[in-house]
Enzyme design. Structure first.
Site, PDB file in Angstrom:
ATOM      1  N   ASP A 114       0.958  -0.704  -0.097  1.00 42.76           N
ATOM      2  CA  ASP A 114       0.302  -0.020  -0.115  1.00 42.76           C
ATOM      3  C   ASP A 114       0.597   1.486  -0.386  1.00 42.76           C
ATOM      4  O   ASP A 114       2.005   0.687   0.447  1.00 42.76           O
ATOM      5  CB  ASP A 114      -0.938   0.016   0.973  1.00 42.76           C
ATOM      6  CG  ASP A 114      -2.054   1.400   0.743  1.00 42.76           C
ATOM      7  OD1 ASP A 114      -1.907   1.856   0.075  1.00 42.76           O
ATOM      8  OD2 ASP A 114      -3.440   1.184   2.278  1.00 42.76           O
TER       9      ASP A 114
ATOM     10  N   ARG B 225       0.074   7.934  -2.124  1.00 37.29           N
ATOM     11  CA  ARG B 225       0.598   8.546  -1.881  1.00 37.29           C
ATOM     12  C   ARG B 225       1.986   9.251  -1.872  1.00 37.29           C
ATOM     13  O   ARG B 225       2.633  10.038  -1.927  1.00 37.29           O
ATOM     14  CB  ARG B 225       0.352   8.561  -0.254  1.00 37.29           C
ATOM     15  CG  ARG B 225      -1.432   8.704   0.419  1.00 37.29           C
ATOM     16  CD  ARG B 225      -1.397   7.451   1.889  1.00 37.29           C
ATOM     17  NE  ARG B 225      -2.034   6.709   1.334  1.00 37.29           N
ATOM     18  CZ  ARG B 225      -2.141   5.897   2.312  1.00 37.29           C
ATOM     19  NH1 ARG B 225      -1.384   5.764   3.634  1.00 37.29           N
ATOM     20  NH2 ARG B 225      -2.075   4.225   2.138  1.00 37.29           N
TER      21      ARG B 225
ATOM     22  N   HIS C 182       1.891   3.833  -8.657  1.00 32.85           N
ATOM     23  CA  HIS C 182       2.466   1.981  -8.586  1.00 32.85           C
ATOM     24  C   HIS C 182       3.514   1.178 -10.083  1.00 32.85           C
ATOM     25  O   HIS C 182       4.091   0.751  -9.687  1.00 32.85           O
ATOM     26  CB  HIS C 182       1.420   2.166  -9.538  1.00 32.85           C
ATOM     27  CG  HIS C 182       0.180   2.042  -9.480  1.00 32.85           C
ATOM     28  ND1 HIS C 182       0.049   2.044  -7.949  1.00 32.85           N
ATOM     29  CD2 HIS C 182      -0.828   3.338  -9.011  1.00 32.85           C
ATOM     30  CE1 HIS C 182      -1.564   2.450  -7.584  1.00 32.85           C
ATOM     31  NE2 HIS C 182      -2.022   2.953  -8.554  1.00 32.85           N
TER      32      HIS C 182
ATOM     33  N   LEU D  10       9.820 -21.358  -3.890  1.00 30.55           N
ATOM     34  CA  LEU D  10       9.155 -20.263  -3.758  1.00 30.55           C
ATOM     35  C   LEU D  10       7.745 -20.599  -4.010  1.00 30.55           C
ATOM     36  O   LEU D  10       7.493 -20.322  -5.239  1.00 30.55           O
ATOM     37  CB  LEU D  10       9.768 -18.638  -3.504  1.00 30.55           C
ATOM     38  CG  LEU D  10       8.935 -17.690  -3.206  1.00 30.55           C
ATOM     39  CD1 LEU D  10       8.878 -17.872  -1.403  1.00 30.55           C
ATOM     40  CD2 LEU D  10       9.288 -16.511  -3.044  1.00 30.55           C
TER      41      LEU D  10
ATOM     42  N   ARG E  79       1.717  -5.041   6.229  1.00 31.30           N
ATOM     43  CA  ARG E  79       0.900  -3.701   5.493  1.00 31.30           C
ATOM     44  C   ARG E  79       2.214  -2.473   5.228  1.00 31.30           C
ATOM     45  O   ARG E  79       2.332  -2.428   6.386  1.00 31.30           O
ATOM     46  CB  ARG E  79      -0.490  -3.482   5.945  1.00 31.30           C
ATOM     47  CG  ARG E  79      -0.817  -2.483   4.891  1.00 31.30           C
ATOM     48  CD  ARG E  79      -2.177  -2.206   5.253  1.00 31.30           C
ATOM     49  NE  ARG E  79      -3.383  -1.675   4.458  1.00 31.30           N
ATOM     50  CZ  ARG E  79      -4.540  -1.454   3.853  1.00 31.30           C
ATOM     51  NH1 ARG E  79      -5.339  -2.506   4.258  1.00 31.30           N
ATOM     52  NH2 ARG E  79      -4.734  -0.458   2.996  1.00 31.30           N
TER      53      ARG E  79
HETATM   54  C1  FPP Z   1      -1.842   0.841  -3.205  1.00 33.19           C
HETATM   55  O1  FPP Z   1      -1.721   2.053  -3.406  1.00 33.19           O
HETATM   56  C2  FPP Z   1      -1.613  -0.472  -4.078  1.00 33.19           C
HETATM   57  C3  FPP Z   1      -2.184  -0.867  -4.833  1.00 33.19           C
HETATM   58  C4  FPP Z   1      -4.009  -1.077  -5.344  1.00 33.19           C
HETATM   59  C5  FPP Z   1      -2.208  -2.500  -5.892  1.00 33.19           C
HETATM   60  C6  FPP Z   1      -0.497  -3.121  -5.589  1.00 33.19           C
HETATM   61  C7  FPP Z   1       0.264  -2.287  -6.859  1.00 33.19           C
HETATM   62  C8  FPP Z   1       1.485  -2.599  -6.648  1.00 33.19           C
HETATM   63  C9  FPP Z   1       2.313  -2.716  -5.736  1.00 33.19           C
HETATM   64  C10 FPP Z   1       2.328  -1.552  -8.188  1.00 33.19           C
HETATM   65  C11 FPP Z   1       0.712  -3.196  -9.462  1.00 33.19           C
HETATM   66  C12 FPP Z   1       2.862  -4.059  -9.487  1.00 33.19           C
HETATM   67  C13 FPP Z   1       3.208  -5.539 -10.511  1.00 33.19           C
HETATM   68  C14 FPP Z   1       3.887  -6.458 -10.175  1.00 33.19           C
HETATM   69  C15 FPP Z   1       1.320  -5.769 -10.304  1.00 33.19           C
HETATM   70  P1  FPP Z   1      -1.993   2.652  -3.439  1.00 33.19           P
HETATM   71  O2  FPP Z   1      -2.723   3.058  -4.676  1.00 33.19           O
HETATM   72  O3  FPP Z   1      -3.612   2.312  -2.971  1.00 33.19           O
HETATM   73  O4  FPP Z   1      -2.067   4.001  -2.255  1.00 33.19           O
HETATM   74  P2  FPP Z   1      -2.504   5.309  -1.936  1.00 33.19           P
HETATM   75  O5  FPP Z   1      -3.423   4.489  -0.468  1.00 33.19           O
HETATM   76  O6  FPP Z   1      -1.413   5.514  -0.780  1.00 33.19           O
HETATM   77  O7  FPP Z   1      -3.802   5.878  -2.442  1.00 33.19           O
END
Ligand code: FPP
Length: 252
Positions: free
Chosen positions: A13, A17, A30, A124, A176
């Site tokens: 997560d 931000r 991302h 793994l 997390r």
């Molecule tokens: C949360 O960040 C993350 C996600 C919604 C998904 C996790 C995705 C990645 C790590 C990138 C994609 C990687 C692959 C390999 C598919 P958020 O957008 O909710 O962050 P925020 O809470 O700060 O808005």
């Protein structure tokens, strides 16, 4: 001694931000977030974990703006294309957990190809939770059971066999990033006795050194599984509980 932490699950997560703090669009976060996934997978392999499950896209993430959703799909595609060689080279068994049906056919074909090519790997067990929801997984398992054994009550043993990826087993540790202290519909059944670790570090800043330190720290925790000592595991504790229950039932 048997390793205590075998299966780690991560909610990656804070990408949005992280980007906002740098006055960049969320997608930038991302992109940076996806660029560190490979090194965390490598660290999990080095640590000889049995399983690593990463939350890449939840059933609730469909409520995000369309361009962000498209970017997450593209990043998954890019990641898999780039990492497929390492997955095979490092003896990793890869699977997506969740419903890949709505994804575009190229992405689905790529996922299936890597799953097939890595199916016999003995290292793994890497899972990407994509279009995944913990409640949906439980409902799918119960509905499968109803079809297989109509009219017969479902047991924990049935349930464990009917999950999307039964062989990965219980989650020992859920990490997390980015400060929120929630489990957000992730692996609800498998996390019943998981140790939880929340860090304020946002996912793009998370490193394999942090990952290794967290595992070391959590391995020192006293895991009692409802009993009084930490010498056993969940199954051992459940067996002792069953024996005691039967004994006590007969004596009063
Ligand atoms: C949360 O960040 C993350 C996600 C919604 C998904 C996790 C995705 C990645 C790590 C990138 C994609 C990687 C692959 C390999 C598919 P958020 O957008 O909710 O962050 P925020 O809470 O700060 O808005």
């Amino acid at each position: 001694m048997e390793k205590k932490i075998k299966h780690v699950a991560i909610i990656m997560d804070g990408n949005g931000r992280w980007a906002k703090q740098r006055f960049r669009p969320r997608i930038w976060g991302h992109i940076r977030g996806s660029s560190i996934v490979g090194s965390i997978v490598e660290a999990a392999s080095d640590l000889e974990l049995q399983a690593l499950t990463l939350y890449a896209f939840s059933t609730e993430n469909w409520s995000r703006p369309e361009d962000e959703i498209r970017s997450l799909f593209k990043l998954l595609h890019k990641f898999l294309k780039k990492e497929s060689v390492n997955i095979i080279k490092n003896n990793i068994q890869f699977k997506v957990v969740g419903n890949i049906e709505p994804l575009d056919s190229n992405l689905k074909a790529l996922i299936t190809d890597i799953e097939n090519k890595s199916a016999k790997a003995s290292g793994l067990k890497l899972s990407f939770a994509f279009n995944y929801g913990g409640r949906q997984e439980i409902l799918d398992a119960v509905n499968k059971h109803i079809q297989l054994k109509p009219g017969i009550a479902i047991t924990e043993i049935d349930m464990n066999k009917l999950l999307y990826r039964p062989e990965v087993g219980e989650v020992d540790l859920m990490i997390r990033t980015a400060g929120d202290q929630r489990i957000s519909n992730f692996l609800l059944w498998q996390m019943a006795y998981a140790e939880l670790y929340f860090t304020t570090v946002k996912w793009p800043d998370f490193t394999n050194i942090m990952f290794k330190k967290i595992i070391e720290e959590v391995e020192k925790r006293d895991r009692r599984f409802g009993g009084l000592d930490n010498s056993g595991n969940l199954q051992a504790s459940q067996e002792v509980a069953k024996i005691n229950l039967n004994k006590l039932k007969d004596t009063h």
